[in-house]
Design an enzyme around this catalytic site. Structure first.
Site, PDB file in Angstrom:
ATOM      1  CG  ASP A  55      -1.776   1.238   1.370  1.00 37.23           C
ATOM      2  OD1 ASP A  55      -1.753   2.074   0.437  1.00 37.23           O
ATOM      3  OD2 ASP A  55      -2.462   1.381   2.390  1.00 37.23           O
ATOM      4  CD  GLU A 134      34.570  12.241   7.576  1.00 35.33           C
ATOM      5  OE1 GLU A 134      34.366  13.277   8.284  1.00 35.33           O
ATOM      6  OE2 GLU A 134      35.658  11.992   7.051  1.00 35.33           O
ATOM      7  CD  GLU A 136      30.202  14.581  13.638  1.00 37.19           C
ATOM      8  OE1 GLU A 136      31.378  14.902  13.404  1.00 37.19           O
ATOM      9  OE2 GLU A 136      29.327  15.411  13.948  1.00 37.19           O
ATOM     10  CD  GLU A 216      33.205  13.850  16.173  1.00 33.24           C
ATOM     11  OE1 GLU A 216      33.346  14.908  16.841  1.00 33.24           O
ATOM     12  OE2 GLU A 216      33.832  13.645  15.123  1.00 33.24           O
ATOM     13  CD  GLU A 224      33.218  11.037  12.306  1.00 34.93           C
ATOM     14  OE1 GLU A 224      34.021  10.869  11.360  1.00 34.93           O
ATOM     15  OE2 GLU A 224      33.039  12.140  12.857  1.00 34.93           O
ATOM     16  CG  HIS A 273      32.055  16.684   8.074  1.00 31.39           C
ATOM     17  ND1 HIS A 273      32.912  16.411   9.122  1.00 31.39           N
ATOM     18  CD2 HIS A 273      31.284  17.711   8.493  1.00 31.39           C
ATOM     19  CE1 HIS A 273      32.681  17.249  10.122  1.00 31.39           C
ATOM     20  NE2 HIS A 273      31.692  18.047   9.757  1.00 31.39           N
ATOM     21  NE  ARG A 343      38.534  18.441  10.370  1.00 34.35           N
ATOM     22  CZ  ARG A 343      39.663  17.974   9.858  1.00 34.35           C
ATOM     23  NH1 ARG A 343      40.692  18.788   9.666  1.00 34.35           N
ATOM     24  NH2 ARG A 343      39.792  16.703   9.527  1.00 34.35           N
ATOM     25  CD  GLU A 362      35.210  17.124   5.350  1.00 31.90           C
ATOM     26  OE1 GLU A 362      35.212  16.193   6.161  1.00 31.90           O
ATOM     27  OE2 GLU A 362      35.847  18.189   5.540  1.00 31.90           O
ATOM     28  NE  ARG A 364      34.302  21.129   7.961  1.00 32.22           N
ATOM     29  CZ  ARG A 364      34.653  20.180   8.818  1.00 32.22           C
ATOM     30  NH1 ARG A 364      35.130  19.020   8.366  1.00 32.22           N
ATOM     31  NH2 ARG A 364      34.520  20.359  10.119  1.00 32.22           N
TER      32      ARG A 364
END
Length: 474
Positions: A55, A134, A136, A216, A224, A273, A343, A362, A364
């Protein structure tokens, strides 16, 4: 179980492993795994072509009740044996199809991801798109929330929580990670090493390769576990397996896991990330002799991500709680710039290795509340738009953006400050997603409509506990 290629392979496995239940799973529109189960005798060789009915009107964002019949078609290569069920259970991820036309369902997120992957191949840009998220998460010992006629509250607890440093625990042994200092002291302060290791072993049992696990930054059990990168659709499949394994491993220890972006006030939230690279004929197309060892194509892909980031966030950060994490001045990367090793920028170019095979960027901003099929597809389409239109990302910002003088910081574009703003950006800018019929207009409109009507407007009428109840089970 990557050796499984055909329906016959699956049928042989069912016999060899004495499978008692076959569990069929698929992704709903917002981003939660759904399932139903059948006895093994219901799975025949033609089941993989003809499918099994269910359904579709009961799945969020899908069919009207007068068009409810839908089909699931199992994918042999996704099969794995569930490590948690008492009955011997074989799990398969499915595609969704219309029973009348026989066509793949346009609102099936996995179908969107398959189209995105095929679109890049059709253009001749690349033959493989690798993603490496990645994700977390938090491991809690107790979670209570309610919203009713006379109260609204949420209550979180963790034996690791710094707030429990004075609690009577008969005895309280201390070892509570201080706020923002959970990255990453050894046991006994890190009390969850064994639990995370068990999660890793369970992930490896179902064929997911793990590269690392660790505590983390936040207090209260933030963690993580990093998976090995994989092609787009396979990686989205693996992220769903990842969440399933992590949550159920914790439950076996009477603990609970959430991928909610910001469950704790005034400590780090959970991001995801996402690393990305394009390959062709086993060659990494992002490796070159430009900035940070990147190619011109990589720079244009970064330009596409940065240009379309406000619209992308409607998919990569799709909850109101996502924007409790994306707050200027705190830990999350809200600055729409790129930089190597940095970062504080929304896009980082990792510099761990000089090998051409390791070159990637990456993004982030995303968080693990997203639907990975849609989020990865949207990222890819933005990158492809950047490549096709040779979008210049501008100069890198190789500074700690958090410490820029106010007049300099004001020149750096930032992510949207709310889900509503991100949805407005998506409404105004989604032509790049429609190319190749990857995202249809119906998918875009349904996504915006669902989010606005069912989440943003409801949140405006209710206090914070509504949000916690809505997103905890992500």
């Amino acid at each position: 179980m990557s050796e499984l290629k055909t329906p016959k392979d699956v049928l042989n496995l069912i016999q060899q492993e004495k499978i008692q239940i076959v569990d069929l799973r698929f992704m709903d529109f917002p981003g939660l795994w759904q399932h139903f189960s059948v006895p093994p005798r219901e799975i025949e060789e033609d089941t993989f072509e003809k499918g099994l009915g269910f359904d579709g009107s009961s799945i969020r964002g899908w069919q009207a009740i007068n068009e409810s019949d839908m089909l699931v078609k199992p994918i042999p290569s996704t099969a794995f044996i569930d490590p948690f069920m008492q009955a011997r259970t074989l799990v398969m991820i499915c595609n969704i199809c219309d029973p009348i036309t026989g066509e793949d369902y346009s609102r099936d997120p996995r179908h969107v991801a398959q189209k995105a992957n095929n679109y890049v191949k059709t253009l001749g840009i690349a033959d493989t798109v690798y993603f490496g998220p990645e994700a977390e998460f938090f491991i809690f010992d107790d979670i209570r929330f309610d919203q009713n006629e006379h109260e609204g509250y949420y209550h979180i607890d963790s034996v690791e929580g710094r707030w429990n440093s004075g609690r009577i625990e008969n005895p309280n042994l201390g070892y509570k990670p201080r706020y923002k200092e959970g990255y990453f002291p050894v046991p006994p302060t890190d009390s969850q090493q064994d639990l995370r290791s068990e999660m890793v072993l369970n992930l490896e049992k179902v064929g997911i390769l793990v590269e690392a696990q660790h505590h983390e930054v936040a207090t209260g059990g933030q963690a993580e576990i990093d998976m090995r990168f994989a092609p787009l659709v396979e990686m989205a499949d693996d992220l769903l397996k990842y969440k399933y394994i992590v949550k159920n491993t914790a439950r076996q220890h009477n603990k609970t896991v959430t991928f909610m972006p910001k469950p704790l006030f005034n400590d780090n939230g959970s991001g995801m990330h996402v690393h990305m690279s394009l390959w062709k004929a086993s060659k990494n197309l992002f490796a070159g002799d430009g900035y940070a060892g990147m190619s011109e194509m990589a720079m244009h892909a970064i330009g596409g991500i940065l240009k379309h980031a406000p619209a992308l966030l409607a998919f990569t950060n799709p909850t109101t709680n996502s924007y409790k994490r994306l707050v200027p001045g705190f830990e999350a990367p809200v600055n729409l710039a790129y930089s190597r090793r940095n970062r504080s920028a929304a896009i980082r170019v990792p510099m761990y290795s000089t090998s051409p095979k390791a070159k990637r960027f990456e993004f982030r901003c995303p968080d693990p509340s997203c639907n990975p099929y849609l989020a990865f597809s949207a990222m890819l389409m933005a990158a492809v738009d950047g490549i096709q239109n040779k979008i210049n990302p501008g100069d890198p910002l190789d500074k700690n953006i958090y410490d820029l003088p106010p007049e300099e910081a004001a020149k750096v574009p930032q992510t949207p400050g709310s889900l509503r703003t991100a949805l407005q950006a998506l409404e105004a800018n989604h032509a790049f997603l429609l190319k190749g019929d990857v995202f249809t207009s119906d998918v875009i409109e349904t996504w915006i409509d669902y989010k606005l009507k069912n989440e943003v407007q409801a949140l405006a009428l209710r206090p914070h506990p509504w949000e916690f109840a809505m997103y905890y089970d992500i």
